[in-house]
Design a protein around this motif. Structure first.
Motif, mmCIF file in Angstrom:
data_model
loop_
_atom_site.group_PDB
_atom_site.id
_atom_site.type_symbol
_atom_site.label_atom_id
_atom_site.label_comp_id
_atom_site.label_asym_id
_atom_site.label_seq_id
_atom_site.Cartn_x
_atom_site.Cartn_y
_atom_site.Cartn_z
ATOM 1 N N LEU A 67 0.808 -1.217 0.000
ATOM 2 C CA LEU A 67 0.000 0.000 0.000
ATOM 3 C C LEU A 67 0.845 1.273 0.000
ATOM 4 N N SER A 68 2.071 1.219 0.482
ATOM 5 C CA SER A 68 2.888 2.424 0.639
ATOM 6 C C SER A 68 3.829 2.701 -0.530
ATOM 7 N N VAL A 69 4.424 1.676 -1.082
ATOM 8 C CA VAL A 69 5.432 1.875 -2.126
ATOM 9 C C VAL A 69 4.866 2.557 -3.378
ATOM 10 N N PRO A 70 3.657 2.206 -3.866
ATOM 11 C CA PRO A 70 3.145 2.915 -5.040
ATOM 12 C C PRO A 70 2.970 4.417 -4.805
ATOM 13 N N GLY A 71 2.576 4.819 -3.604
ATOM 14 C CA GLY A 71 2.448 6.245 -3.301
ATOM 15 C C GLY A 71 3.790 6.949 -3.341
ATOM 16 N N LEU A 72 4.812 6.294 -2.827
ATOM 17 C CA LEU A 72 6.162 6.850 -2.866
ATOM 18 C C LEU A 72 6.637 7.002 -4.314
ATOM 19 N N ILE A 73 6.424 5.982 -5.114
ATOM 20 C CA ILE A 73 6.819 6.025 -6.530
ATOM 21 C C ILE A 73 6.038 7.107 -7.271
ATOM 22 N N ALA A 74 4.732 7.196 -7.007
ATOM 23 C CA ALA A 74 3.906 8.210 -7.670
ATOM 24 C C ALA A 74 4.369 9.608 -7.296
ATOM 25 N N GLY A 75 4.697 9.826 -6.032
ATOM 26 C CA GLY A 75 5.160 11.144 -5.603
ATOM 27 C C GLY A 75 6.453 11.545 -6.292
ATOM 28 N N VAL A 87 -1.385 9.264 -13.887
ATOM 29 C CA VAL A 87 -2.357 8.164 -13.942
ATOM 30 C C VAL A 87 -2.301 7.340 -12.662
ATOM 31 N N LEU A 88 -1.090 7.006 -12.208
ATOM 32 C CA LEU A 88 -0.938 6.232 -10.979
ATOM 33 C C LEU A 88 -1.505 6.982 -9.779
ATOM 34 N N THR A 89 -1.280 8.279 -9.709
ATOM 35 C CA THR A 89 -1.773 9.065 -8.582
ATOM 36 C C THR A 89 -3.289 9.193 -8.616
ATOM 37 N N ILE A 108 -9.129 13.332 -2.246
ATOM 38 C CA ILE A 108 -9.916 14.422 -2.841
ATOM 39 C C ILE A 108 -8.992 15.487 -3.418
ATOM 40 N N TYR A 109 -7.958 15.839 -2.666
ATOM 41 C CA TYR A 109 -7.003 16.849 -3.137
ATOM 42 C C TYR A 109 -6.300 16.372 -4.409
ATOM 43 N N GLY A 110 -5.892 15.106 -4.432
ATOM 44 C CA GLY A 110 -5.226 14.564 -5.613
ATOM 45 C C GLY A 110 -6.128 14.559 -6.838
ATOM 46 N N LEU A 111 -7.376 14.173 -6.652
ATOM 47 C CA LEU A 111 -8.309 14.190 -7.780
ATOM 48 C C LEU A 111 -8.561 15.611 -8.260
ATOM 49 N N TRP A 112 -8.687 16.549 -7.330
ATOM 50 C CA TRP A 112 -8.910 17.944 -7.713
ATOM 51 C C TRP A 112 -7.721 18.495 -8.504
ATOM 52 N N VAL A 113 -6.513 18.215 -8.040
ATOM 53 C CA VAL A 113 -5.320 18.742 -8.700
ATOM 54 C C VAL A 113 -5.128 18.104 -10.067
#
Length: 131
Positions: A67-75, A87-89, A108-113
């Motif tokens: 659950l954590s590694v994809p967020g790190l990679i996306a960031g 797309v990943l984010t 929500i913030y990610g979708l808005w941005v």
């Protein structure tokens, strides 16, 4: 909008890093408990108990890492305006919505941005960025 993308990237990197840290802590705690049980109780029940503790720790560690590694990679990808990171984010933002309250807010913030017209335009031509 560039500032919002950078903030979103940093938030994903921080939460991903905290998740990886939590996974390492869980692994150390459950591994230590399994070793302690194995050291203090050498009977068959002690061996089973230490194996169960080790298995629980391994499963929790694996789930938290997945659950954590994809967020790190996306960031990291968002910081360089990579289209795959957008797309990943977006996918991660949708998956984060049930995680009330912090992950819901981040989703929500990610979708808005990333779904806004300005956010979408930033990822069309990644070579033309200004600080």
């Amino acid at each position: 909008m560039q500032q919002h993308v950078k903030i979103l990237a940093v938030l994903h990197i921080v939460l991903g890093g905290l998740g990886i840290l939590a996974a390492l802590i869980v692994m150390a705690v459950f591994g230590g408990l399994a070793g302690f049980v194995n050291f203090t109780d050498t009977s068959q029940d002690g061996l089973v108990g230490s194996a169960v503790l080790g298995l629980i720790g391994a499963v929790i560690t694996l789930v938290v890492l997945v659950l954590s590694v994809p967020g790190l990679i996306a960031g990291i990808g968002l910081l360089s305006y990579q289209p795959w990171a957008r797309v990943l984010t977006i996918i991660l933002s949708v998956l984060e919505l049930p995680g009330f309250p912090f992950h819901t807010a981040l989703g929500i913030y990610g979708l808005w941005v990333l779904l806004s017209n300005e956010g979408t335009a930033l990822f069309r031509h990644p070579m033309t960025r200004t600080a």
